[in-house]
Design an enzyme around this catalytic site. Sequence first.
Site, PDB file in Angstrom:
ATOM      1  N   PRO A  54     -47.078  18.509  16.926  1.00  0.00           N
ATOM      2  CA  PRO A  54     -46.011  18.698  17.916  1.00  0.00           C
ATOM      3  C   PRO A  54     -45.722  17.410  18.685  1.00  0.00           C
ATOM      4  O   PRO A  54     -46.632  16.696  19.091  1.00  0.00           O
ATOM      5  CB  PRO A  54     -46.590  19.776  18.838  1.00  0.00           C
ATOM      6  N   GLU A  55     -44.438  17.118  18.860  1.00  0.00           N
ATOM      7  CA  GLU A  55     -44.013  15.951  19.604  1.00  0.00           C
ATOM      8  C   GLU A  55     -43.497  16.398  20.968  1.00  0.00           C
ATOM      9  O   GLU A  55     -43.627  17.558  21.347  1.00  0.00           O
ATOM     10  CB  GLU A  55     -42.954  15.194  18.798  1.00  0.00           C
TER      11      GLU A  55
END
Length: 283
Positions: A2-3
Amino acid sequence: MPELPEVETVRRGLSPVMEGARIVRADIRREGLRWPFPDRMADRLTGARVLRLGRRSKYLLADLDTGETLITHLGMSGRMLISGHALGKFHHDHPAPEKHDHVVLDMDNGARVTFNDPRRFGAMDLCDTVGLDAHKLIRVLGPEPLGNAFDEPYLVGALKRRNSPIKSALLDQGIIAGLGNIYVCEVLFRAGVHPTRKAARLSSTRAAGLVPIIRDVLGEAIESGGSSLNDYRQADGELGYFQHNFRVYGREGQPCVTQGCTGKIRRITQSGRSTFYCAQCQR
């Protein structure tokens, strides 16, 4: 992994459940994930009220009334899931903990927040809130790309000092906090910048032009609930859908979406990561 948009989406989903609520029970179901959990983690969390739920880069930050902050990193497959929240009202019916439910927090409003992580690359830590900026995970981070400290003069100056490819420079968390592989590919495509171009050789005008594009891409992704690839889910279990708006990422061999362009999307490997780009549009 996840960014920034995915982590921000999770934060927004958790905020109505956690902010202002007290943790009445903390069930720590293993000794740690990527690293061991802090000493007496269950005791330090139990009874604490969450004053504020924030984010720094890809880290969730829960400021507690005990003077400590709970730092959470989702890793590659971590999820923060809510149960006991239906139609805007809380109830006390929760599913039985599953094999990969490693940390379970019962809140005094009846909600339950569960950190589920099948691959166990996530992490949790506790530190003094006043010393958060000096924590080993936080002190190395550059400015937030959606914050005031990230502006055109800053990025122009930062890139002028880097002889690495522009993609590698934008992925450097010491330059920009939270920007990851997916969104850098999308940013460089919109900017028309080839991912292998040396950062220091980018003109000041083109470097400055990256700032609004970075903000636009991240803002659109957040509004779309992030990009659901592999394991990512929002806090309510729903998928994000920004992946349907990808212009280059994951589109190897497909036609470029730019009107009038006859090129196809290519993929190369940079520092062990896939880079997607259009050789005709990006120079």
